[in-house]
Design a protein around this motif. Structure first.
Motif: not given
Length: 350
Positions: A102, A66, A94, A61, A98, A68
């Motif tokens: 998540t 995401r 996060a 994730w 979120a 990131t």
């Protein structure tokens, strides 16, 4: 089932709760001929699967959903900052937007969870080298809060634990599994699953009897006292699970570490994967994830943990290749065994 039903309907959850647990445990241990270590693994594999599901899902994730690890917003005119030093300095948190689930896909949640499970697994499974490396990387990542891109992609490989555990359950909790041919070394820890206990040989205080016992034991029993691993005959289901495990190794274990380095190079401003770009990455990490040159003896946690983590990640990548090669070898053997048994059945039918 009646024992479980009585416990669920008891007023307090019941003092009888341990009773049915013991009965169920003894029944399963006897039915599937589980050794002491296998009884521990039955529950340990549940913890392993939960850890793998959480850690791997969070890692995927963070990296793909995401996204990131990008440096689109890094400030180019900040001293000692480059695209490469920026990407290795990202510590995934996060976002405020979120949702409840998540929000746990955050390095401040994932890394402690992984460290905690690894410590537990070191005690129960004695897989020290693999987990000590993971503990060092995850704990070091929390200390310097840099090079999370390496930790994140390393944790993606935990998804393979799920396929390994499913295969283990299918092989171990299998009524067709042959009985072990000698006692387990874990007998001294309470394991009563012995198959060749020489009941007729009882040592006494006589040294002559002890010498005879020693000779008889040496002549009739193998030198190794460890329980020989026993596996059920290959079936279509087991071959399928072996294939699933091998594919998970190929997809995740072989690719995760190289992809983490590829991201650093490609998003860090390198024109391609070359010796010079890899050297630039090493220099940035050596300088404490900074683009400014530092003295050779100018050591701190950023340099010590960061540079060692870089080396460990490379070794982890090589180890993943070895594990995958072993998984492929086992799959080939299982397929060959299954086809051989299928051929024998066909000949007998004819």
């Amino acid at each position: 089932m009646s024992l479980i039903w009585d416990w669920l309907n008891s007023p307090s959850g019941g003092p009888d709760a341990p009773t049915w647990l013991v009965l169920v445990g003894k029944h399963l241990a006897k039915k599937f001929n589980l050794s002491f270590s296998e009884r521990i693994s039955v529950s340990e594999k549940v913890c392993s699967t939960i850890n793998a599901a959480y850690v791997a899902t969070a890692a995927i994730w963070i990296s793909f959903v995401r996204d990131t690890f990008n440096v689109n917003d890094f400030v180019a005119n900040v001293p000692c900052t480059s695209a490469m030093s920026a990407i290795v300095s990202i510590y995934p948190k996060a976002p405020a937007t979120a949702n409840f689930i998540t929000s746990f896909f955050d390095m401040d949640w994932v890394l402690p969870a992984y460290v905690g499970y690894s410590i537990y697994d070191c005690v129960t499974m004695c897989m020290w080298v693999h987990h000590l490396v993971g503990i060092y990387g995850a704990f070091g990542n929390q200390v310097i809060r840099k090079l999370s891109i390496l930790s994140n992609h390393a944790m993606m490989t935990e998804i393979t634990a799920m396929t390994v555990n499913i295969l283990w359950y299918a092989e171990t909790l299998n009524p067709n599994r042959p009985k072990p041919r000698r006692a387990s070394i874990t007998t001294t820890m309470g394991d009563t699953t012995t198959d060749e206990t020489p009941s007729s040989l009882t040592p006494s205080a006589s040294s002559e009897t002890l010498n005879e016992l020693s000779k008889a034991t040496t002549a009739t029993q193998p030198k190794a006292v460890k329980r020989k691993l026993t596996k059920p005959p290959a079936t279509l289901l087991l071959v399928f699970l072996q294939t699933l495990r091998t594919l998970s190794f190929v997809v995740f274990r072989v690719t995760a570490v190289p992809y983490s380095f590829y991201l650093i190079l490609s998003r860090g401003g390198a024109t391609g994967v070359s010796f010079s770009s890899v050297w630039e990455m090493v220099v940035v990490v050596w300088n404490g994830c900074s683009s400014c040159q530092r003295g050779v003896f100018d050591w701190d946690f950023d340099r010590a943990i960061g540079f060692s983590a870089l080396v460990v990640q490379m070794l982890f990548g090589l180890l993943n290749v070895v594990w995958t090669a072993v998984a492929i070898k086992v799959l080939r053997r299982e397929v060959k065994g299954y086809l051989g048994r299928a051929g024998e059945k066909k000949k007998k039918a004819e």
